[in-house]
Scaffold this motif. Structure first.
Motif, mmCIF file in Angstrom:
data_model
loop_
_atom_site.group_PDB
_atom_site.id
_atom_site.type_symbol
_atom_site.label_atom_id
_atom_site.label_comp_id
_atom_site.label_asym_id
_atom_site.label_seq_id
_atom_site.Cartn_x
_atom_site.Cartn_y
_atom_site.Cartn_z
ATOM 1 N N ILE A 16 5.230 10.490 2.254
ATOM 2 C CA ILE A 16 4.925 9.226 1.595
ATOM 3 C C ILE A 16 5.008 8.096 2.624
ATOM 4 N N PHE A 17 3.936 7.319 2.732
ATOM 5 C CA PHE A 17 3.890 6.153 3.606
ATOM 6 C C PHE A 17 3.798 4.931 2.709
ATOM 7 N N ARG A 18 4.750 4.016 2.838
ATOM 8 C CA ARG A 18 4.793 2.830 1.970
ATOM 9 C C ARG A 18 4.908 1.576 2.832
ATOM 10 N N SER A 19 4.078 0.585 2.530
ATOM 11 C CA SER A 19 4.182 -0.675 3.265
ATOM 12 C C SER A 19 5.362 -1.466 2.712
ATOM 13 N N ILE A 20 6.107 -2.096 3.618
ATOM 14 C CA ILE A 20 7.253 -2.921 3.247
ATOM 15 C C ILE A 20 7.162 -4.240 4.009
ATOM 16 N N SER A 21 7.939 -5.225 3.559
ATOM 17 C CA SER A 21 7.833 -6.563 4.148
ATOM 18 C C SER A 21 8.675 -6.774 5.402
ATOM 19 N N MET A 56 0.841 -1.171 0.000
ATOM 20 C CA MET A 56 0.000 0.000 0.000
ATOM 21 C C MET A 56 0.883 1.229 0.000
ATOM 22 N N LEU A 57 0.413 2.255 -0.655
ATOM 23 C CA LEU A 57 1.135 3.516 -0.727
ATOM 24 C C LEU A 57 0.151 4.644 -0.435
ATOM 25 N N VAL A 58 0.527 5.513 0.503
ATOM 26 C CA VAL A 58 -0.285 6.677 0.853
ATOM 27 C C VAL A 58 0.601 7.902 0.670
ATOM 28 N N VAL A 59 0.093 8.889 -0.073
ATOM 29 C CA VAL A 59 0.827 10.122 -0.325
ATOM 30 C C VAL A 59 -0.033 11.283 0.162
ATOM 31 N N ILE A 60 0.551 12.114 1.022
ATOM 32 C CA ILE A 60 -0.133 13.298 1.547
ATOM 33 C C ILE A 60 0.729 14.502 1.187
ATOM 34 N N ALA A 61 0.119 15.499 0.564
ATOM 35 C CA ALA A 61 0.883 16.665 0.133
ATOM 36 C C ALA A 61 0.233 17.949 0.608
ATOM 37 N N ASN A 62 1.057 18.971 0.813
ATOM 38 C CA ASN A 62 0.530 20.304 1.097
ATOM 39 C C ASN A 62 -0.031 20.891 -0.194
ATOM 40 N N ASP A 63 0.728 20.742 -1.293
ATOM 41 C CA ASP A 63 0.313 21.305 -2.572
ATOM 42 C C ASP A 63 1.107 20.633 -3.688
ATOM 43 N N PRO A 112 9.326 -2.208 10.658
ATOM 44 C CA PRO A 112 8.023 -2.283 11.312
ATOM 45 C C PRO A 112 6.846 -2.463 10.345
ATOM 46 N N GLY A 113 7.114 -2.719 9.067
ATOM 47 C CA GLY A 113 6.048 -2.947 8.102
ATOM 48 C C GLY A 113 5.740 -1.737 7.235
ATOM 49 N N TYR A 114 6.438 -0.629 7.476
ATOM 50 C CA TYR A 114 6.226 0.575 6.675
ATOM 51 C C TYR A 114 7.484 1.426 6.682
ATOM 52 N N GLU A 115 7.556 2.334 5.710
ATOM 53 C CA GLU A 115 8.604 3.357 5.710
ATOM 54 C C GLU A 115 7.946 4.687 5.400
ATOM 55 N N VAL A 116 8.527 5.745 5.927
ATOM 56 C CA VAL A 116 8.003 7.092 5.724
ATOM 57 C C VAL A 116 9.098 7.917 5.067
ATOM 58 N N VAL A 145 -4.328 7.352 -1.975
ATOM 59 C CA VAL A 145 -4.208 6.020 -1.392
ATOM 60 C C VAL A 145 -4.298 4.996 -2.514
ATOM 61 N N SER A 146 -3.392 4.006 -2.508
ATOM 62 C CA SER A 146 -3.429 2.962 -3.526
ATOM 63 C C SER A 146 -2.795 1.688 -3.004
ATOM 64 N N GLY A 147 -3.242 0.567 -3.548
ATOM 65 C CA GLY A 147 -2.686 -0.742 -3.215
ATOM 66 C C GLY A 147 -1.800 -1.264 -4.333
ATOM 67 N N ILE A 148 -1.047 -0.379 -4.994
ATOM 68 C CA ILE A 148 -0.216 -0.777 -6.128
ATOM 69 C C ILE A 148 0.925 -1.687 -5.683
ATOM 70 N N LYS A 149 1.456 -2.453 -6.627
ATOM 71 C CA LYS A 149 2.555 -3.372 -6.343
ATOM 72 C C LYS A 149 3.830 -2.604 -6.032
ATOM 73 N N ASP A 150 4.784 -3.303 -5.392
ATOM 74 C CA ASP A 150 6.035 -2.671 -4.966
ATOM 75 C C ASP A 150 6.803 -2.032 -6.115
ATOM 76 N N SER A 151 6.861 -2.707 -7.255
ATOM 77 C CA SER A 151 7.626 -2.162 -8.385
ATOM 78 C C SER A 151 6.993 -0.872 -8.901
ATOM 79 N N VAL A 152 5.678 -0.822 -8.947
ATOM 80 C CA VAL A 152 4.987 0.395 -9.380
ATOM 81 C C VAL A 152 5.130 1.474 -8.313
#
Length: 94
Positions: A57-62, A1-8, A65-69, A30-37
């Motif tokens: 940017i919040f990205r789930s990793i394997s 999963m990838l979550v992107v939050i922006a000011n502008d 702790p299961g994510y990186e920011v 918010v998206s559930g795109i694959k790791d390569s994408v």
């Protein structure tokens, strides 16, 4: 999963993001795109977003702790790292 939050975001970047993401609120993606994408999207953001975009940017990793920011430029929320764990600082309002 990838979550992107922006000011502008620049309009061209925001339009491109809508190809892969759901935008529940303005400049929140918010998206559930694959790791390569996800890697391609993150590279795209770093290339085309100026520091004034304030991207977080919040990205789930394997691995724990299961994510990186990651961030691009100054964001509204402050990030910190405690014992290798990336955290976003929330201020309490009375």
């Amino acid at each position: 999963m990838l979550v992107v939050i922006a000011n502008d975001l620049p309009p061209a970047v925001r339009g491109r993001m809508k190809l892969w993401f759901v935008e529940p609120r303005p400049n929140v993606f918010v998206s559930g795109i694959k790791d390569s994408v996800a890697t391609s999207v993150i590279d795209y953001l770093y290339k085309y977003c100026p520091a004034s975009s304030g991207v977080m940017i919040f990205r789930s990793i394997s691995k724990p702790p299961g994510y990186e920011v990651r961030s691009i430029g100054p964001t509204r929320k402050t990030m910190t790292e405690i014992s290798g764990l990336q955290l976003v600082i929330e201020t309490l309002k009375n």
